[in-house]
Design a protein around this motif. Sequence first.
Motif, short mmCIF file in Angstrom:
data_model
loop_
_atom_site.label_atom_id
_atom_site.label_comp_id
_atom_site.label_asym_id
_atom_site.label_seq_id
_atom_site.Cartn_x
_atom_site.Cartn_y
_atom_site.Cartn_z
N ALA A 212 -0.67 0.43 7.89
CA ALA A 212 -1.70 0.06 7.66
C ALA A 212 -2.77 1.31 7.91
CB ALA A 212 -2.24 -0.86 7.42
N THR A 213 -2.58 1.65 8.98
CA THR A 213 -4.10 2.75 9.59
C THR A 213 -3.09 4.08 8.76
OG1 THR A 213 -3.72 0.99 11.18
CG2 THR A 213 -4.85 3.95 12.09
N GLN A 214 -1.61 4.39 9.13
CA GLN A 214 -1.35 5.42 8.56
C GLN A 214 -1.91 5.86 6.74
OE1 GLN A 214 -2.17 6.72 11.46
NE2 GLN A 214 0.07 7.31 12.51
N ALA A 215 -1.78 4.74 6.22
CA ALA A 215 -1.74 4.55 4.75
C ALA A 215 -3.14 5.61 4.43
CB ALA A 215 -1.35 3.84 4.43
N GLU A 216 -4.12 4.13 5.45
CA GLU A 216 -5.46 4.87 4.76
C GLU A 216 -5.92 5.99 5.54
OE1 GLU A 216 -7.84 2.87 3.47
OE2 GLU A 216 -6.07 1.38 3.15
N ARG A 217 -5.50 6.67 6.73
CA ARG A 217 -5.36 7.81 6.77
C ARG A 217 -5.14 8.83 5.56
NH1 ARG A 217 -2.69 10.43 12.17
NH2 ARG A 217 -3.63 12.07 11.63
N ILE A 218 -4.16 8.81 5.08
CA ILE A 218 -3.67 8.85 4.44
C ILE A 218 -4.67 9.09 2.65
CG2 ILE A 218 -1.85 9.87 1.88
CD1 ILE A 218 -0.72 11.17 4.30
N ARG A 219 -4.94 7.63 2.34
CA ARG A 219 -5.92 7.84 1.43
C ARG A 219 -6.72 7.93 1.53
NH1 ARG A 219 -8.89 4.45 -1.29
NH2 ARG A 219 -9.52 2.94 1.20
N ALA A 220 -7.35 8.71 2.91
CA ALA A 220 -9.12 9.11 2.69
C ALA A 220 -8.32 10.34 2.48
CB ALA A 220 -9.33 9.13 4.74
N MET A 221 -7.74 11.44 1.89
CA MET A 221 -7.14 12.79 1.78
C MET A 221 -7.87 12.60 -0.20
SD MET A 221 -4.03 13.84 4.18
CE MET A 221 -4.54 13.74 6.39
N GLY A 222 -7.92 11.16 -0.38
CA GLY A 222 -8.93 11.77 -1.52
C GLY A 222 -7.43 10.15 -2.88
N PRO A 223 -6.23 10.58 -2.55
CA PRO A 223 -5.72 9.64 -3.25
C PRO A 223 -6.40 8.10 -3.59
CG PRO A 223 -4.00 10.39 -1.98
CD PRO A 223 -5.53 11.09 -1.28
N ARG A 224 -6.08 8.10 -5.09
CA ARG A 224 -6.82 6.56 -5.16
C ARG A 224 -5.88 5.18 -4.72
NH1 ARG A 224 -10.86 6.79 -9.62
NH2 ARG A 224 -11.01 9.38 -9.81
N LEU A 225 -4.87 5.36 -4.21
CA LEU A 225 -3.40 4.02 -3.96
C LEU A 225 -2.58 5.74 -3.47
CD1 LEU A 225 -2.33 2.17 -7.83
CD2 LEU A 225 -4.12 1.38 -5.33
N VAL A 226 -1.91 4.61 -2.22
CA VAL A 226 -1.15 5.11 -0.76
C VAL A 226 0.00 4.18 -1.25
CG1 VAL A 226 -0.11 5.92 0.76
CG2 VAL A 226 -2.62 6.48 -0.18
N LEU A 227 1.19 4.56 -1.81
CA LEU A 227 2.13 3.44 -1.22
C LEU A 227 3.56 3.83 -0.81
CD1 LEU A 227 3.55 4.07 -5.98
CD2 LEU A 227 1.46 2.40 -4.48
N ILE A 228 4.05 2.49 0.09
CA ILE A 228 4.82 2.87 1.06
C ILE A 228 6.41 2.47 1.25
CG2 ILE A 228 4.94 2.84 3.78
CD1 ILE A 228 3.21 4.70 2.43
N THR A 229 7.37 2.66 0.74
CA THR A 229 8.37 2.22 0.36
C THR A 229 9.47 1.51 2.21
OG1 THR A 229 9.17 4.21 -0.08
CG2 THR A 229 8.66 2.79 -1.89
N LEU A 230 9.96 0.77 1.62
CA LEU A 230 10.05 0.49 4.11
C LEU A 230 11.32 0.09 3.82
CD1 LEU A 230 6.84 -1.97 4.10
CD2 LEU A 230 7.10 0.08 4.88
N GLY A 231 11.91 0.14 2.79
CA GLY A 231 13.50 0.36 2.60
C GLY A 231 13.58 -1.22 2.09
N ALA A 232 14.92 -1.70 2.87
CA ALA A 232 15.48 -3.68 2.83
C ALA A 232 13.82 -4.52 2.38
CB ALA A 232 16.23 -3.82 3.51
N LYS A 233 12.96 -3.77 3.58
CA LYS A 233 11.95 -4.63 3.94
C LYS A 233 10.77 -4.82 2.66
CE LYS A 233 12.25 -4.20 8.52
NZ LYS A 233 11.25 -3.37 10.01
N GLY A 234 11.00 -3.41 1.45
CA GLY A 234 9.93 -4.06 0.90
C GLY A 234 9.07 -2.44 0.62
N ALA A 235 8.18 -2.87 0.06
CA ALA A 235 6.40 -1.85 -0.25
C ALA A 235 6.07 -2.27 -0.07
CB ALA A 235 7.06 -1.47 -1.26
N ARG A 236 4.76 -1.24 0.22
CA ARG A 236 3.33 -1.93 0.07
C ARG A 236 2.67 -1.32 -0.45
NH1 ARG A 236 1.62 -3.65 6.69
NH2 ARG A 236 -0.21 -3.54 5.58
#
Length: 321
Positions: A212-236
């Motif tokens: 969550a922390t690192q994804a928010e770092r990416i989102r702070a660069m400008g995107p409105r949505l950041v999608l993270i795939t986690l393999g067999a564990k799903g996605a956020r």
Amino acid sequence: MSAPAKPAAPVLLCAGEALIDMVPRPTPEGQAFLPLPGGAVFNTAIAAARLGVSTRFWYGLSSDMFGVQLRAALDAAGADASLCPPIDRPSTLAFVTLAEGQARYLFLDENTAGRMLTPADLPNLPDEVGVLFFGGISLVNEPVGSAMEALAARTAVDGHGRLIMLDPNIRPGFIRHEATYRARLFRLIGLSHVVKLSDEDLFWLTGPGEIATQAERIRAMGPRLVLITLGAKGARAFGEGLDVAVPGQAVTVADTVGAGDTFNAAFLCALVERELATPQALSEMSEAVLGASLDFASRAAAISVTRAGANPPWRNEVAAG
């Protein structure tokens, strides 16, 4: 009085690599290689078209036998490759070998139809194109990397309000100039509205930490949505005030080739079907709708991994979310 006509769904343009995967196959005479169409952005275009999204594709397609094969695969899926004139350079070949269960690749990419694209080759986008998807190894090398960045930059300021989605699909072993590549990715992230990363891609870009922390770092660069795939564990998915997770699907895995590409296509399909494929609509997306879109993408990718190679599902194979 008749109701006003419903606006046409936006056309998706997938811009990025198309190549031939030379996949090992045993024969009575010894190991042979089977040529199969591939490439992350190419696979995304195939998946999106199969899911019913009006899809166009742009890259350097060779006039050689492999370029004809790639063009035929796009046509069979219903993707429009008319923006790609035949180019008198060879197709990129990626020879796949297995060493201790791990896939290794030998890329034959020098002076190829795709690799040698320049910003001067950029197409004029038809007005009906409302969504641009790009990423993959076409962002790594020159001059094609500069061409792709120029297309994204031009799209971001063209006044059409087009949605831009990026999936870098990072392959560290393919990167020769890491600092230059990282700088390009950060610029492209800033131009994009949706960024999809695997958890491995996320940590390669940001270093270790909480997702969550690192994804928010990416989102702070400008995107409105950041999608993270986690393999067999799903996605956020992370948006303004949103942190939505979906579980993985319980399936028997044949291989994971093209799973992320199918995920990308299916998420965009969910946006298009819900009339949310605009930058403004992303900002207004509810948690429930984001979760349903993420779940649809996860389920489509789960079907893909039950099949050998990049073989994404058709729309009638994925239940509506």
